[in-house]
Design a protein around this motif. Sequence first.
Motif, PDB file in Angstrom:
ATOM      1  N   ILE A 120       0.833  -1.198   0.000  1.00  0.00           N
ATOM      2  CA  ILE A 120       0.000   0.000   0.000  1.00  0.00           C
ATOM      3  C   ILE A 120       0.869   1.249   0.000  1.00  0.00           C
ATOM      4  N   ALA A 121       1.863   1.247   0.881  1.00  0.00           N
ATOM      5  CA  ALA A 121       2.673   2.463   1.018  1.00  0.00           C
ATOM      6  C   ALA A 121       3.416   2.777  -0.266  1.00  0.00           C
ATOM      7  N   GLU A 122       3.871   1.769  -0.983  1.00  0.00           N
ATOM      8  CA  GLU A 122       4.640   2.043  -2.194  1.00  0.00           C
ATOM      9  C   GLU A 122       3.757   1.983  -3.439  1.00  0.00           C
ATOM     10  N   ASN A 123       2.456   1.941  -3.230  1.00  0.00           N
ATOM     11  CA  ASN A 123       1.515   1.946  -4.356  1.00  0.00           C
ATOM     12  C   ASN A 123       1.742   0.800  -5.323  1.00  0.00           C
ATOM     13  N   LEU A 124       2.062  -0.344  -4.752  1.00  0.00           N
ATOM     14  CA  LEU A 124       2.321  -1.500  -5.599  1.00  0.00           C
ATOM     15  C   LEU A 124       1.085  -2.374  -5.781  1.00  0.00           C
ATOM     16  N   TYR A 125       0.008  -2.026  -5.076  1.00  0.00           N
ATOM     17  CA  TYR A 125      -1.175  -2.870  -5.167  1.00  0.00           C
ATOM     18  C   TYR A 125      -1.903  -2.617  -6.489  1.00  0.00           C
ATOM     19  N   ASP A 126      -2.827  -3.495  -6.797  1.00  0.00           N
ATOM     20  CA  ASP A 126      -3.565  -3.357  -8.055  1.00  0.00           C
ATOM     21  C   ASP A 126      -4.593  -2.244  -7.899  1.00  0.00           C
ATOM     22  N   ARG A 127      -4.280  -1.097  -8.485  1.00  0.00           N
ATOM     23  CA  ARG A 127      -5.131   0.047  -8.206  1.00  0.00           C
ATOM     24  C   ARG A 127      -6.490  -0.052  -8.875  1.00  0.00           C
ATOM     25  N   GLU A 128      -6.504  -0.775  -9.991  1.00  0.00           N
ATOM     26  CA  GLU A 128      -7.796  -0.884 -10.662  1.00  0.00           C
ATOM     27  C   GLU A 128      -8.742  -1.714  -9.821  1.00  0.00           C
ATOM     28  N   PHE A 129      -8.287  -2.872  -9.423  1.00  0.00           N
ATOM     29  CA  PHE A 129      -9.125  -3.728  -8.584  1.00  0.00           C
ATOM     30  C   PHE A 129      -9.395  -3.053  -7.248  1.00  0.00           C
ATOM     31  N   GLY A 130      -8.343  -2.454  -6.689  1.00  0.00           N
ATOM     32  CA  GLY A 130      -8.497  -1.829  -5.379  1.00  0.00           C
ATOM     33  C   GLY A 130      -9.509  -0.709  -5.410  1.00  0.00           C
ATOM     34  N   GLY A 131      -9.441   0.082  -6.481  1.00  0.00           N
ATOM     35  CA  GLY A 131     -10.341   1.220  -6.532  1.00  0.00           C
ATOM     36  C   GLY A 131     -11.770   0.820  -6.844  1.00  0.00           C
ATOM     37  N   GLN A 132     -11.935  -0.121  -7.773  1.00  0.00           N
ATOM     38  CA  GLN A 132     -13.287  -0.397  -8.240  1.00  0.00           C
ATOM     39  C   GLN A 132     -13.978  -1.510  -7.481  1.00  0.00           C
ATOM     40  N   ARG A 133     -13.202  -2.439  -6.946  1.00  0.00           N
ATOM     41  CA  ARG A 133     -13.871  -3.632  -6.441  1.00  0.00           C
ATOM     42  C   ARG A 133     -13.632  -3.888  -4.962  1.00  0.00           C
ATOM     43  N   THR A 134     -13.013  -2.951  -4.256  1.00  0.00           N
ATOM     44  CA  THR A 134     -12.817  -3.205  -2.828  1.00  0.00           C
ATOM     45  C   THR A 134     -13.410  -2.089  -2.016  1.00  0.00           C
ATOM     46  N   LEU A 135     -13.636  -2.428  -0.768  1.00  0.00           N
ATOM     47  CA  LEU A 135     -14.124  -1.441   0.175  1.00  0.00           C
ATOM     48  C   LEU A 135     -13.296  -1.613   1.431  1.00  0.00           C
ATOM     49  N   GLY A 136     -12.810  -0.517   1.962  1.00  0.00           N
ATOM     50  CA  GLY A 136     -12.080  -0.619   3.218  1.00  0.00           C
ATOM     51  C   GLY A 136     -10.592  -0.479   3.038  1.00  0.00           C
ATOM     52  N   LEU A 137     -10.170  -0.195   1.835  1.00  0.00           N
ATOM     53  CA  LEU A 137      -8.738   0.059   1.650  1.00  0.00           C
ATOM     54  C   LEU A 137      -8.397   1.409   2.286  1.00  0.00           C
ATOM     55  N   ASP A 138      -9.234   2.357   1.980  1.00  0.00           N
ATOM     56  CA  ASP A 138      -9.079   3.673   2.601  1.00  0.00           C
ATOM     57  C   ASP A 138     -10.199   3.869   3.608  1.00  0.00           C
ATOM     58  N   ASP A 139     -10.065   4.854   4.433  1.00  0.00           N
ATOM     59  CA  ASP A 139     -11.115   5.151   5.415  1.00  0.00           C
ATOM     60  C   ASP A 139     -12.408   5.446   4.683  1.00  0.00           C
ATOM     61  N   PHE A 140     -13.505   5.090   5.297  1.00  0.00           N
ATOM     62  CA  PHE A 140     -14.797   5.338   4.648  1.00  0.00           C
ATOM     63  C   PHE A 140     -15.883   5.455   5.695  1.00  0.00           C
ATOM     64  N   ARG A 141     -17.050   5.828   5.262  1.00  0.00           N
ATOM     65  CA  ARG A 141     -18.200   5.878   6.156  1.00  0.00           C
ATOM     66  C   ARG A 141     -19.150   4.760   5.750  1.00  0.00           C
ATOM     67  N   ASP A 142     -19.585   3.972   6.753  1.00  0.00           N
ATOM     68  CA  ASP A 142     -20.462   2.852   6.403  1.00  0.00           C
ATOM     69  C   ASP A 142     -21.904   3.315   6.276  1.00  0.00           C
ATOM     70  N   ARG A 143     -22.810   2.382   6.092  1.00  0.00           N
ATOM     71  CA  ARG A 143     -24.210   2.728   5.821  1.00  0.00           C
ATOM     72  C   ARG A 143     -24.839   3.513   6.936  1.00  0.00           C
ATOM     73  N   GLU A 144     -24.429   3.201   8.155  1.00  0.00           N
ATOM     74  CA  GLU A 144     -25.026   3.945   9.264  1.00  0.00           C
ATOM     75  C   GLU A 144     -24.352   5.286   9.457  1.00  0.00           C
TER      76      GLU A 144
END
Lengths: 234, 812, 452
Positions: free
Chosen positions: B282-306
């Motif tokens: 994550i720190a060196e931006n080596l992860y798959d950004r396409e998959f990470g951005g489009q198909r994951t939740l929780g990589l970055d901080d977020f607000r849940d449904r509540e």
Amino acid sequence: MARWAMVIDLDRCTACQACVVACQVENNVPPTGVGEAEKGRAISWLRVVPFVDEEAHGTRPPLRLTPLPCQHCDNPPCTKVCPVQATSIDDEGLVAQIYPRCIGCRYCTTACPYTVREFNWKRPEWPEPMEQGLSPDVSIRPKGVVEKCTFCHHRLQRARDRARAENRELQEGEYMPACVETCPSGAMAFGDWDDPRSEVSRLSQSPRAFHLMEELGTEPKVIYLSKGEWGGEV
Amino acid sequence: MKLNRRRFLGFTVGATAGTALGVPVSQTLSDLVASMDPPVYPPRGPEDSVLSVCRLCPGGCGVRARRVGGRIVKLEGNPLHPVNGGRLCPKGQAALQSLYHPDRVPGPLRRTGPRGLLESFEPSSWEQALNEIGERLKLLREQERPESLIMMRGDARGTSSRLAERFMKAFGSPNDVLLHRGDEAASQALYLGQGVRTMPAYDLQSAEYVLCLGGALLEAWSSPVHTMRAYGEFRQGRPGRRGKLVHVEPRLSITAAAADEWIAVRPGTEGILGLGVAGVLIAENLYDREFGGQRTLGLDDFRDREGNFREGLRTVLARDYSLEGVSAETGVPINTILRIAREFAASRSPLAVGPRKGPLVSGSLFDHLVVQWLNALVGNIDRPGGVLVAEDVPLPPWPELPSDPVADAGRMRSRFDGVNGEEPPHHSYPERLADVLLAEYPYPVEVLMVLESDPAFLCATPERFARALENIPLVVSFASLPDDTALLADWILPEAHFLEAWELDTTPPGVPFPLASLATPAVETPLHDVRPVAQVFLDLAQRIGGTVASSFPWPDLQTLIRSDVEGLYRARRGALMGTAFDEAWVQMMERAGWWAPGYRSVDELWRGMEETGGWWDPFYDHENWRRVIQTPSARHEFRTDILQALTAETVARPMNTEDNENTEGPVDHSLALVLFEPLPIAGGRGAELPFLQGILDPGHEEGWETWAEIHPETARILGLSDRDFVRVESADGSIVARARVTSRVVPDVVAVPMGLGRRGGGRWARGTGANPLRLLSPARDPLGGPPVTGATRVRLTLVAGAEARPLPEGRV
Amino acid sequence: MEKSEASMQQDAVLLRPIEQTSWKFWVFIGILLAIWLWGMFAWLTQLRHGLEVTGLNVPVYWGLYITNFVFFIGISHAGTLISAILRLSHAEWRRPITRAAEVITVLVLFFGVGCVLLDLGRPDRALNVLKHPNFMSPLLWDVTSISIYLTASTVYLYLPLIPDIAILRDHMPKRRWFYRILSLGWTGSERQHRILEIAIATMAVLVIPIAVSVHTVVSWVFAMTVQPMWHSTIFGPYFVVGAIFSGIAAIIIAMAAIRKVYHLESYLKPIHFNNLGLLLLVMSLLWFYFTFAEFLTTYYGSEPSHMVVFLSKTEGEFAPYFWTMVVACVVIPLALLGNGRTRGTVWGTVVASVSVEIGMWLERFLIVIPSLSRPRLPFAAAHYSPSWVEWSLLASFVAMFIFLYAVFTKLFPIISIWEIREGRERSVLEVSRRVQSYLDSAVPPALDQKSS
């Protein structure tokens, strides 16, 4: 005439020892008791043995697990010393054992530098009904007699008989020892080294190919492929 | 002179006579000696082969049994079977010994003496068994207490098991206890990430860089032969490409020895190392950004449904799992972590696997989560070489259960062990079961049935379990060898060997395509008076009568399986098992949307399955996101909240922090206990077969015993030598094992194999070795996961009178 | 006749063991037979159960039986070789020794072969070596050369025995028929003596290369393999030296025993022990030289598989036995035999000999077992601990050997009577003539007169 050889790819081998058990079941090796194993009398024609790789440093694992069958040497130190010609090398390179002739002097076992020969320290026993699972193709060895890996010679005979009955030549892959047949990772290959088209022949040219204790001049017919880079087509 | 010649002649004659006499005499002697060998008759008769499925482990390999004159003389792999492709592992090869095992239970046994002894049993008949047990169950139904029947089973897949499950439902008991089988944590991790409830399947043969976090990938992995085949291809099966395997573990296991790199970490810190690697990705931006951005939740901080703020993986890793921290905890240099992370990311097809060692040492949920996340970070979900999810086998649903108020009421009651049947994990552990049974709350148990498992052995508190069973009036075991649980039973109803029964086996765990293997009985009349468990349940159902009986409209097992196969036919997909060419053909067709099955009727399908081994669907539809990701967010989720809940429980602290607190008197040299499962005895099965006992550890075939591996430094500090008998003692129990001083483990660790130490199991298993399960604390993953094995600390003491004779120099 | 009566009186003590047998002899025989019976029981156990009753295992396939085989064959070099060499070199002090030595050889060869038969997994098939011989096998060379040696030694024992059997035939009341048959009509005539002497001399010459070949081929059983610390060119001569070494020690012990038991002090004098002691000393030094050469070469070469075996002997598992062997074979003999005073006593040489036998047995053990227990592939290394069966059989073989030896002394004179007489009557003259021939022609006349 063929010259039968085996290739063992250490890069594929997972040391699961399926080959060890397959050999024991195929060749009617008697099951060992607890006390006997402790005394070093367990019979196993094929073993997976550990080699400590002293040169390994860093993160390279210092342990190598290697299947070790009879090497069926072309210059066997064991056949020379048998006083009754109970072990000899046949035309196709298989080092054979004649059980009814063996007097159990164990000279061949002490002469073998690979320590792959076994001896029947006692009468083989199968608690009932285990004898029902014995294969009809392999003779039962009595006590006092030496035995060892035969490259499943009985399978060669069966395959030859079948080919002869069907009026054709023996084909590659028709005859293979039990260990080669069962290896889950496909680490073992078997065939005619003298046939340039066989897989064994091809693999023997790999830069990864080596023999165990080559310097002794035994000319073993088990070809090992070392772990490491991909073998490459030749 | 004359006399000299005479003498010479006399000597010659004598010598000749002697030799002439000696030869036949020696021949007679030889015959005499040979006659002392017992006659052994080889089988005679026609030869053929029968296809079956090996059941010695959950791997589900197709077996081809060579049969001569009615006797099975060898087992080979079924070359057409997609799981094992003609290969068998050592257990499969040794399975022949289990068919002809001398200590098989010869028929139904009824207990007449005290519990726990084989001598307490007397032979009985199936009639009597079914009558007695049937009566008992019928009585329970009449008393409207069907919940007092509990079933403990170790398998979820086989026909017998599914029938048992249906039996419980029809009977009306909610107490269908699926014992821990080693898949739970992995399935849970997959569920938390992708929302699907199944075991992940790793596409090893298409991967190029495998990071194994402590898993016994090449040993008792979920389907061992399937995995090993894939490994062979991974290494040398693809021209020009060779996969690299990096193995992380405190012990130089067989998998580590096969790996290219062995990263020796402190025990229990494999997951932490994984998080360190994730941090770098994550720190060196080596992860798959396409998959990470489009198909994951929780990589970055977020607000849940509540609307709550939830920390992302990035934040958590940066804060809690810095490189320095991870390096300090694991003992791995920072540069190594960086290198591995970068190599992992740079590979064309990276794959993370682990940490399961076997059915009994299945790894913590923490580690499984880390593995799942690493794969998600590199976008490896549902791609070739990545984490795949097998489709279900399109077996037909069985007929609806007839309505029955007794059964309905029973099923509504809460489970006796308090586990909520719907939410996973709805499985339980023998230690916990023992506690609950002894408490007899919320209702007493009348009948216990145990199949496909040996909970009395696989228990950290075997004495408690035995005591718990004493409270149960009727205990029925279906073991075929008198195992530890069977010895405590009232009835032993020996099940048929897998070579003696019909079976329809479905997809093994870790295999990414649906399949149904058909096992034909290879031994037409079983060797002993045994019956398949499924048959027993069908018969019992008839004895009980009423709605229970009508829930089972099949007269026998073969009919039942046949009706399942009919459902397969109606599913209109897949094909018979076949060669690689067949596989490619079917894949091509299905990709184009066609179905070209090679059979045109149920009969043809059935016959085809008998001849080839079964049915399967080789087509894998990659990146079908709706199928493989079913989380509420429809994305792969990084559940950092779960991670933080798990952190405190599961990691073994290094020696320094705890022990410095108790430094009064002698220093407590406690070591971390590392357990592993050699493949031959994995799952607690295998010790009964002598060929498997002989191969527990390559190079040490003399030891049919439990051993404890310690590092030479540790041995020196403790004053122990190789081959000493040592007592391994934890806060919860102790065992005696043989010390092995070896550099195959890191310092301050003792590694002990699991699988020996049974009281039953026949002559070769009985009394061999010791069971290290006793050493475990009952602590578990907070989500009801397996007993945590990484957090146990033990002390080693020399047992007085030990035979200390080290193996010769040069032995490893 | 008168002469012979007078000589009979003089040598009566040599015939007394044959004439009389004390109760002590029977007790002694009884004990030996008991040990032998125990050995039979051990052997039957082994026949019934197979070689699992021994301590042998993989890879230590050879153990005590082969050790004993080499040891016994080694001792067999005692008699025939020593007696032949001493005869050929006209060493006059050999006369009371030769027969005792030759009997050792003939008897112990049977036990050597017996050890191999014990070791076989299928002794019932032993004749297969005749049916399917493989002449490339050193074991078959063993069979051949030991058979020849046994035949030659038997003949070589028998030939000088003939005149003594004739004496017994003429003077013993009992077993006359036995002695008559065996004496082959010996009359003691000049012609017969001449033929006998030629025959003995021929055998003496033949027996030496045969004896050398025997232990050389025994050594080649090991040296022809490629195993570490076996495959060595020095084995042939090394074993021969070791054999002669242990052989001489055996003779000394046997001599001391018969001297004590049969009161032969006037025949077996300290000078005899002294001379044999000198030979033993020389062999000890020679043995030390060979051993040192072997070990230095191995150590210097530092080949890994050899060094594992080497270190196991010098500082590992076998170190106690190795250093005991060095002390027993070199230090004690040197101390006792290097010093003229102790060498000239019976007890001095006997103690040295016993020490040598122990040391040489250990040496055989250390040749056979360490190379097997530390094979080239280290995974197979193992320990070996002989079982009760193997020890019992060793004990019973030794007991049987002593038994047969004792029986021989009861049937035949253990000291060659006619050769003693020959020495008394003729040797003094012969020797002085011989010495004369070495010196220049001026010889004191006093000596010259004795020749008339």
